[in-house]
Write an enzyme that holds these catalytic residues in place. Structure first.
Site, PDB file in Angstrom:
ATOM      1  N   HIS A 137     -10.127  -4.422  -3.703  1.00 39.65           N
ATOM      2  CA  HIS A 137     -11.483  -4.034  -4.067  1.00 39.65           C
ATOM      3  C   HIS A 137     -11.666  -4.386  -5.544  1.00 39.65           C
ATOM      4  O   HIS A 137     -10.696  -4.425  -6.310  1.00 39.65           O
ATOM      5  CB  HIS A 137     -11.711  -2.527  -3.953  1.00 39.65           C
ATOM      6  CG  HIS A 137     -11.544  -1.941  -2.594  1.00 39.65           C
ATOM      7  ND1 HIS A 137     -10.302  -1.649  -2.071  1.00 39.65           N
ATOM      8  CD2 HIS A 137     -12.453  -1.523  -1.678  1.00 39.65           C
ATOM      9  CE1 HIS A 137     -10.455  -1.107  -0.877  1.00 39.65           C
ATOM     10  NE2 HIS A 137     -11.747  -1.015  -0.609  1.00 39.65           N
TER      11      HIS A 137
ATOM     12  N   ASP B 112     -10.094  -1.898  -7.834  1.00 38.46           N
ATOM     13  CA  ASP B 112      -8.635  -1.883  -7.863  1.00 38.46           C
ATOM     14  C   ASP B 112      -8.107  -2.750  -8.987  1.00 38.46           C
ATOM     15  O   ASP B 112      -7.119  -2.414  -9.640  1.00 38.46           O
ATOM     16  CB  ASP B 112      -8.039  -2.418  -6.555  1.00 38.46           C
ATOM     17  CG  ASP B 112      -8.536  -1.703  -5.334  1.00 38.46           C
ATOM     18  OD1 ASP B 112      -8.791  -0.492  -5.414  1.00 38.46           O
ATOM     19  OD2 ASP B 112      -8.677  -2.369  -4.279  1.00 38.46           O
TER      20      ASP B 112
ATOM     21  N   ASP C 250      -8.061  10.626   7.391  1.00 41.00           N
ATOM     22  CA  ASP C 250      -7.534   9.276   7.260  1.00 41.00           C
ATOM     23  C   ASP C 250      -6.204   9.304   6.504  1.00 41.00           C
ATOM     24  O   ASP C 250      -6.178   9.146   5.280  1.00 41.00           O
ATOM     25  CB  ASP C 250      -8.573   8.433   6.509  1.00 41.00           C
ATOM     26  CG  ASP C 250      -8.487   6.963   6.824  1.00 41.00           C
ATOM     27  OD1 ASP C 250      -7.599   6.575   7.586  1.00 41.00           O
ATOM     28  OD2 ASP C 250      -9.320   6.210   6.295  1.00 41.00           O
TER      29      ASP C 250
END
Length: 443
Positions: free
Chosen positions: A102, A105, A308
């Site tokens: 991303h 990131d 998650d």
């Protein structure tokens, strides 16, 4: 070569099933030829930059437990470069062909859009420089449009058009960078593209916004000549109560609505499938049946937890059945298998991260090899083919192709005096067949 916490580790090598070296591949032989090409070209493994380099072990009940020295390397850009140095050493150790990121990131955010994009392009320059010295390529890029408070009400679905514009500018630059770095795909994951309550939500408006946004992304892809895939990643919930990209079937319906089904494919994650009440293999098979399979995020969830967890995979049965559907769909290229997984809070050493990827790669490799063997064996396909054999007759094909109307079909059934009887689905026989093949030592 910059010194990092991974620099002292040797590159993990294939040593075969009998190896006692915990940092070796037992099943992932990247050069082993299967169905005409090397295993590495089938699986196309990728490291997830976010979980592997950014995740520090925090959870809702506790702070960081995993030391990552690059976060103490100076100003934000210096930290980002130190992180990139560590990332490429980790890629070298694992000997994976790809990585994924991303924007948030790889580069630090700033107070303004212009400053944020400047930081991003500084780091894209640095990644391009690193890629000249290492063999790891980019599988896909994406934008983080969910972490910052500005995205708390969504990204493309946000009620504020200025947020929509911020997101559009961000995705444009991320798509440019993905093309520049040779990426094969660009992923859109709607982390907050949904609602927390319907009481303040205009769903029709938000879906129209999301359709407009995705259409603009596809248009821009063609404008700049990006040859890779545009992928949407389904997820049903968490952090929102409900997300519009709920599962494969829902996303495909959305793509059909906006005439994008021939432009966009799907990046499917195992943990997201579980949250949607499905299995990984179900989501892959559904996408394959719709010609929409693009790429995979490899991980697992905990069926006892409703969130998650993004754990590394360890279910050989599920992964093998999943790989059967991948192979039958024609494979993943230009997609791949991205390890969108993170080590546990108590696994805080560099070795833990390497062990996790080694185990994940071996599991996927063994599953793929077994799946290829099951398909080559042919017994499973024959059982399924026999079950549908009646549809191969000329009369049945006339029904299937639309050459008989409802009243004509009634007449046909009466004239034939049909009296269909139940036939066994042979489920237990199939399960026994697969168990013996999946857990066999002969692969």
């Amino acid at each position: 070569m910059p010194d990092t916490i991974f620099s002292s580790f040797k590159t993990v090598a294939y040593e075969g099933p009998a190896s006692e070296n915990p940092l070796s591949y037992r099943w992932y032989d990247p050069d082993r030829v299967v169905n005409g090409k090397p295993l590495k070209d089938h699986l196309r493994f990728a490291v997830a930059y976010w979980h592997s380099l950014n995740m520090q072990g925090s959870d809702p009940f506790g702070g960081p437990t995993i030391p990552r020295p690059w976060f103490n390397a100076g100003d934000p850009i210096a930290q980002a470069k130190a992180k990139a140095n560590a990332a490429f050493e980790l890629f070298r150790v694992l000997d994976f062909p790809f990585f994924c990121w991303h924007d948030a990131d790889i580069a630090p955010p700033a107070d303004t859009l212009a400053e944020t994009l400047k930081n991003f392009h500084t780091m894209v320059d640095y990644l391009e420089e690193k890629m000249r010295s290492y063999s790891t390529r980019l599988l896909w890029g994406t934008a983080n449009l969910f972490s910052h408070p500005r995205f708390m009400a969504g990204a493309s679905t946000n009620p504020d058009p200025e947020v929509f514009a911020w997101c559009a500018a961000t995705v444009k630059n991320c798509l440019d960078a993905t093309k520049r770095l040779g990426g094969s795909n660009y992923v859109l994951w709607g982390g907050r593209e949904g609602y927390e309550t319907l009481l303040n939500t205009d769903m029709k408006q938000e879906l129209e916004q999301m359709g407009r946004f995705l259409t603009m992304v596809v248009e821009y892809k063609h404008k700049i000549g990006f040859k890779g895939q545009i992928l949407v990643e389904p997820k049903p919930k968490e952090p929102t109560a409900h997300q519009y990209d709920f599962d494969v079937a829902t996303v495909y319906s959305f793509l059909k609505r906006f005439n994008l089904e021939n432009e966009v494919k799907l990046n499917i994650e195992a943990n997201h499938a579980l949250l949607a009440g499905h299995t990984f293999e179900h989501e892959i098979a559904t996408a394959a049946s719709l010609n929409a399979l693009g790429s995979l995020d490899i991980n697992r969830g905990d069926p006892l937890l409703g969130w998650d967890t993004d754990q590394f995979p360890n279910d050989l049965w599920s992964m093998t059945i999943s790989m059967i559907h991948v192979i039958k769909a024609g494979g993943l290229n230009p997609g791949g298998c991205n390890f969108d997984a993170k080590v546990r809070r108590q696994s805080f050493t560099p070795e833990d991260l390497i062990h996790a990827h080694v185990g994940g790669a071996d599991l996927c490799a063994r599953a793929f090899l077994t799946a290829a063997k099951i398909i080559e064996d042919g017994r499973l396909d024959k059982i399924v083919s026999d079950r549908y054999a009646g549809w191969k007759s000329s009369d049945a094909q006339a029904i299937f192709s639309g050459k008989k109307s409802l009243d004509e079909l009634e007449k046909w059934a009466l004239d034939k005096n049909i009296n269909p009887q139940p036939r066994s689905g042979r489920q237990e026989e199939i399960e026994n067949l697969l168990v013996r093949q999946i857990y066999s030592d002969k692969i």
